[in-house]
Write a protein that holds these residues in place. Structure first.
Motif, PDB file in Angstrom:
ATOM      1  N   LEU A 267       9.487  18.146  60.775  1.00 24.90           N
ATOM      2  CA  LEU A 267       9.412  16.805  61.575  1.00 24.90           C
ATOM      3  C   LEU A 267      10.164  17.302  63.030  1.00 24.90           C
ATOM      4  N   TYR A 268      11.457  17.957  63.009  1.00 27.30           N
ATOM      5  CA  TYR A 268      12.107  18.108  63.870  1.00 27.30           C
ATOM      6  C   TYR A 268      11.388  18.728  65.053  1.00 27.30           C
ATOM      7  N   ASP A 269      10.867  20.020  64.460  1.00 21.52           N
ATOM      8  CA  ASP A 269      10.184  20.772  65.346  1.00 21.52           C
ATOM      9  C   ASP A 269       8.808  20.265  65.942  1.00 21.52           C
ATOM     10  N   TRP A 270       8.260  19.428  65.253  1.00 26.96           N
ATOM     11  CA  TRP A 270       6.907  18.805  65.526  1.00 26.96           C
ATOM     12  C   TRP A 270       7.124  17.645  66.710  1.00 26.96           C
ATOM     13  N   PHE A 271       8.344  17.082  66.814  1.00 28.05           N
ATOM     14  CA  PHE A 271       8.545  16.174  67.705  1.00 28.05           C
ATOM     15  C   PHE A 271       8.940  16.788  69.029  1.00 28.05           C
ATOM     16  N   GLU A 272       9.661  18.092  68.882  1.00 29.56           N
ATOM     17  CA  GLU A 272      10.181  18.753  70.063  1.00 29.56           C
ATOM     18  C   GLU A 272       9.049  19.542  70.696  1.00 29.56           C
ATOM     19  N   GLN A 273       7.948  20.031  69.773  1.00 29.32           N
ATOM     20  CA  GLN A 273       7.036  21.099  70.427  1.00 29.32           C
ATOM     21  C   GLN A 273       5.890  20.083  71.093  1.00 29.32           C
ATOM     22  N   GLN A 274       5.840  18.932  70.492  1.00 31.52           N
ATOM     23  CA  GLN A 274       4.942  18.116  71.381  1.00 31.52           C
ATOM     24  C   GLN A 274       5.396  17.448  72.497  1.00 31.52           C
ATOM     25  N   GLY A 275       6.692  17.599  72.643  1.00 30.69           N
ATOM     26  CA  GLY A 275       7.201  16.876  73.921  1.00 30.69           C
ATOM     27  C   GLY A 275       8.077  15.790  74.046  1.00 30.69           C
ATOM     28  N   LEU A 276       8.737  15.429  72.695  1.00 31.17           N
ATOM     29  CA  LEU A 276       9.696  14.511  72.594  1.00 31.17           C
ATOM     30  C   LEU A 276      10.958  14.792  72.295  1.00 31.17           C
ATOM     31  N   PRO A 277      11.841  15.104  73.261  1.00 31.97           N
ATOM     32  CA  PRO A 277      13.479  15.475  72.911  1.00 31.97           C
ATOM     33  C   PRO A 277      14.160  14.813  71.790  1.00 31.97           C
ATOM     34  N   LEU A 278      14.661  15.485  71.127  1.00 29.41           N
ATOM     35  CA  LEU A 278      15.319  14.649  69.975  1.00 29.41           C
ATOM     36  C   LEU A 278      16.983  15.301  70.191  1.00 29.41           C
ATOM     37  N   LEU A 279      17.912  14.271  69.623  1.00 28.15           N
ATOM     38  CA  LEU A 279      19.474  14.282  69.445  1.00 28.15           C
ATOM     39  C   LEU A 279      19.496  14.615  67.870  1.00 28.15           C
ATOM     40  N   VAL A 280      20.693  15.279  67.605  1.00 30.78           N
ATOM     41  CA  VAL A 280      21.125  15.338  66.233  1.00 30.78           C
ATOM     42  C   VAL A 280      22.691  14.890  66.329  1.00 30.78           C
ATOM     43  N   ARG A 281      22.754  13.964  65.617  1.00 29.83           N
ATOM     44  CA  ARG A 281      24.382  13.408  65.700  1.00 29.83           C
ATOM     45  C   ARG A 281      25.219  14.168  64.743  1.00 29.83           C
ATOM     46  N   GLU A 282      26.536  13.943  64.850  1.00 27.91           N
ATOM     47  CA  GLU A 282      27.378  14.898  64.056  1.00 27.91           C
ATOM     48  C   GLU A 282      27.084  14.480  62.444  1.00 27.91           C
ATOM     49  N   ASP A 283      26.608  13.275  62.213  1.00 29.90           N
ATOM     50  CA  ASP A 283      26.304  12.830  60.928  1.00 29.90           C
ATOM     51  C   ASP A 283      25.182  13.539  60.240  1.00 29.90           C
ATOM     52  N   GLY A 284      24.306  14.316  61.299  1.00 31.85           N
ATOM     53  CA  GLY A 284      23.098  15.061  60.906  1.00 31.85           C
ATOM     54  C   GLY A 284      21.894  13.827  61.139  1.00 31.85           C
ATOM     55  N   LYS A 285      22.076  12.703  61.484  1.00 35.63           N
ATOM     56  CA  LYS A 285      20.859  11.941  61.683  1.00 35.63           C
ATOM     57  C   LYS A 285      20.387  12.228  62.976  1.00 35.63           C
ATOM     58  N   VAL A 286      18.869  12.056  62.948  1.00 32.86           N
ATOM     59  CA  VAL A 286      17.881  12.388  64.012  1.00 32.86           C
ATOM     60  C   VAL A 286      17.501  11.196  64.958  1.00 32.86           C
ATOM     61  N   PHE A 287      17.591  11.289  66.043  1.00 31.86           N
ATOM     62  CA  PHE A 287      17.065  10.411  66.926  1.00 31.86           C
ATOM     63  C   PHE A 287      16.382  10.893  68.095  1.00 31.86           C
ATOM     64  N   PRO A 288      15.409  10.009  68.811  1.00 30.75           N
ATOM     65  CA  PRO A 288      14.875  10.601  70.136  1.00 30.75           C
ATOM     66  C   PRO A 288      16.147  10.651  71.088  1.00 30.75           C
ATOM     67  N   LYS A 289      16.103  11.689  72.128  1.00 34.09           N
ATOM     68  CA  LYS A 289      17.286  11.775  72.931  1.00 34.09           C
ATOM     69  C   LYS A 289      17.448  10.627  73.823  1.00 34.09           C
ATOM     70  N   SER A 290      16.407   9.698  74.213  1.00 37.60           N
ATOM     71  CA  SER A 290      16.828   8.660  74.747  1.00 37.60           C
ATOM     72  C   SER A 290      17.443   7.607  74.141  1.00 37.60           C
ATOM     73  N   LEU A 291      17.305   7.521  72.665  1.00 38.65           N
ATOM     74  CA  LEU A 291      18.011   6.485  71.837  1.00 38.65           C
ATOM     75  C   LEU A 291      17.370   5.272  71.894  1.00 38.65           C
ATOM     76  N   ASP A 292      15.875   5.537  72.202  1.00 41.47           N
ATOM     77  CA  ASP A 292      14.949   4.242  72.499  1.00 41.47           C
ATOM     78  C   ASP A 292      13.519   4.363  71.701  1.00 41.47           C
ATOM     79  N   ALA A 293      13.768   3.474  70.564  1.00 41.93           N
ATOM     80  CA  ALA A 293      12.532   3.394  69.801  1.00 41.93           C
ATOM     81  C   ALA A 293      11.213   3.180  70.617  1.00 41.93           C
ATOM     82  N   ARG A 294      11.183   2.425  71.669  1.00 42.82           N
ATOM     83  CA  ARG A 294      10.043   2.461  72.434  1.00 42.82           C
ATOM     84  C   ARG A 294       9.184   3.638  72.760  1.00 42.82           C
TER      85      ARG A 294
END
Length: 401
Positions: free
Chosen positions: A82-109
């Motif tokens: 899933l992480y690779d899918w979003f990154e490869q399709q063009g949405l940069p992601l952010l991994v927090r220290e606790d392992g939770k993954v979010f869009p880099k923008s931290l915006d669900a929109r």
């Protein structure tokens, strides 16, 4: 005739639409806009998944049956996939220290817009389904304004949590009409109201990494124990340690709470007993040195009928015992759990025994597939439910005839 129609434009439906192998299809959703619930996930930041491997990830679901059912989907499309899918399709992601993954923008929109843009098929909103009729090969779907024939049908209508976002449970009636059983529905990942709540004035404060035990009324053995953050609300408790157990909680149950971070009931008791033997220290100072916020420390001292200027030297044995008990094993009584209006997920749904876990296809109707929250599984907070929605949707799409 369409190759596939997806009913439901939430996380699972949109992800399915973005991964279809055909452009001859539709997404039908009864809301004026799709992906409304995505906008409020992760407090609007959209916690997509986490970095746990599949075996560890699955331990965060409610039962062995749920874990067994989800295993093929999670093995087929892992958290890393899933992480690779979003990154490869063009949405940069952010991994927090606790392992939770979010869009880099931290915006669900951004996640919603991204999935809509990637849809392989047209999305039709305000499409209220009036009936689904099985055909010799496929299905006839009638809405208030049109009728559509399709070879394959994916039901991804979501559960009943946050019904204002469109998850109103209407998909369960469609599943029942097609011969499926529905496991009784309950709110999951929801806050708890407390009788005579002593921390009403502390709403917004939290105990980090608290230890919590849950007891059914009249029983001595804990049916659940959790470690995690506990948040005080205006009428009760929330936070991960509470939310993850809420589907099991009943009215009049007892919650025992350690108010000292990272300490079990027994550990908190020993720590405080030792600390309170220190010579001539303010009792409030002793409590704050355990990591307790000042307002909570003052509240406990008041509950134990101890003066604000009391010291360890002047504290009598009975009040010391009362204070230690309050801080290490505070008993709170459940008045209710919150309903679907504030529940993050739905517990219950389409019976897992009636769905092929290796394909997400119905065992009762060829060409009918299920994915996402309308199935009878529910995970803890932390990206588990969204990942399961994406993985079951991906498996369903791969299995379409």
């Amino acid at each position: 005739m369409y190759d596939v129609i997806i009913i439901g434009g939430g996380a699972a439906g949109l992800f399915a639409a973005a991964n279809l192998k055909t452009h001859n299809g539709l997404v039908l959703d009864h809301c004026p806009e799709v992906g409304r619930k995505l906008l409020i996930t992760g407090s609007g930041q959209c916690n997509l998944t986490n970095t746990l491997p599949t075996d560890s990830f699955l331990t965060h679901f409610g039962s062995k049956q749920q874990r067994n059912f989800l295993l093929p989907a999670l093995q087929n499309f892992t958290t890393k996939n899933l992480y690779d899918w979003f990154e490869q399709q063009g949405l940069p992601l952010l991994v927090r220290e606790d392992g939770k993954v979010f869009p880099k923008s931290l915006d669900a929109r951004d996640v919603r817009s991204f999935l809509i843009r990637l849809s392989k098929v047209q999305i039709i909103t305000n499409a209220h389904i009036t009936s689904i009729t099985p055909l010799e090969q496929g299905f006839l779907i009638a809405t208030a304004n049109a009728a559509y024939e399709t070879r394959n049908l994916i039901l991804a209508t979501g559960g009943m949590s946050y019904p204002r976002t469109g998850s109103d449970g209407s998909g369960y009636e469609l599943a029942k009409a097609l011969g499926h059983s529905i496991v009784p529905l309950k709110p999951g990942l929801t806050a708890i109201s407390i009788t005579d709540h002593p921390f009403r004035h502390l709403a917004g404060n939290a105990v980090r990494d608290a230890f919590v035990s849950f007891y059914h009324s009249g029983e001595n053995a804990a049916y659940e124990q959790r470690r995690g953050d506990v948040l005080f609300t205006h009428d009760g408790l929330s936070g991960p340690a509470i939310l993850s157990s809420s589907r099991l909680v009943r009215k009049q149950d007892v919650i025992k709470l350690s108010l000292i971070s990272s300490a079990s009931h027994a550990q908190a008791e020993r720590l405080l007993l030792d600390a309170l033997t220190m010579p001539n220290k303010l009792v409030t100072t002793v409590l704050k040195e355990t990591g307790m916020v000042s307002s909570l420390a003052r509240t406990l001292i008041e509950m134990a009928d101890i003066g604000n200027d009391a010291t360890t030297a002047t504290l009598d044995k009975a009040k010391r015992k009362t204070l230690v008990s309050l801080a290490s094993s505070l008993e709170l009584h459940v008045s209710s759990t919150k309903g679907f209006q504030s529940a993050m997920v739905t517990s219950g749904g389409v019976h897992l025994g009636e769905v092929n876990r290796k394909t997400m296809e119905s065992n009762k109707a060829k060409g009918l597939f299920f994915c996402g929250e309308m199935l009878d599984y529910d995970g803890e907070s932390g990206g588990y439910n969204l990942q399961a929605a994406f993985s079951t949707a991906y498996l369903a799409v791969q299995s379409v005839h």
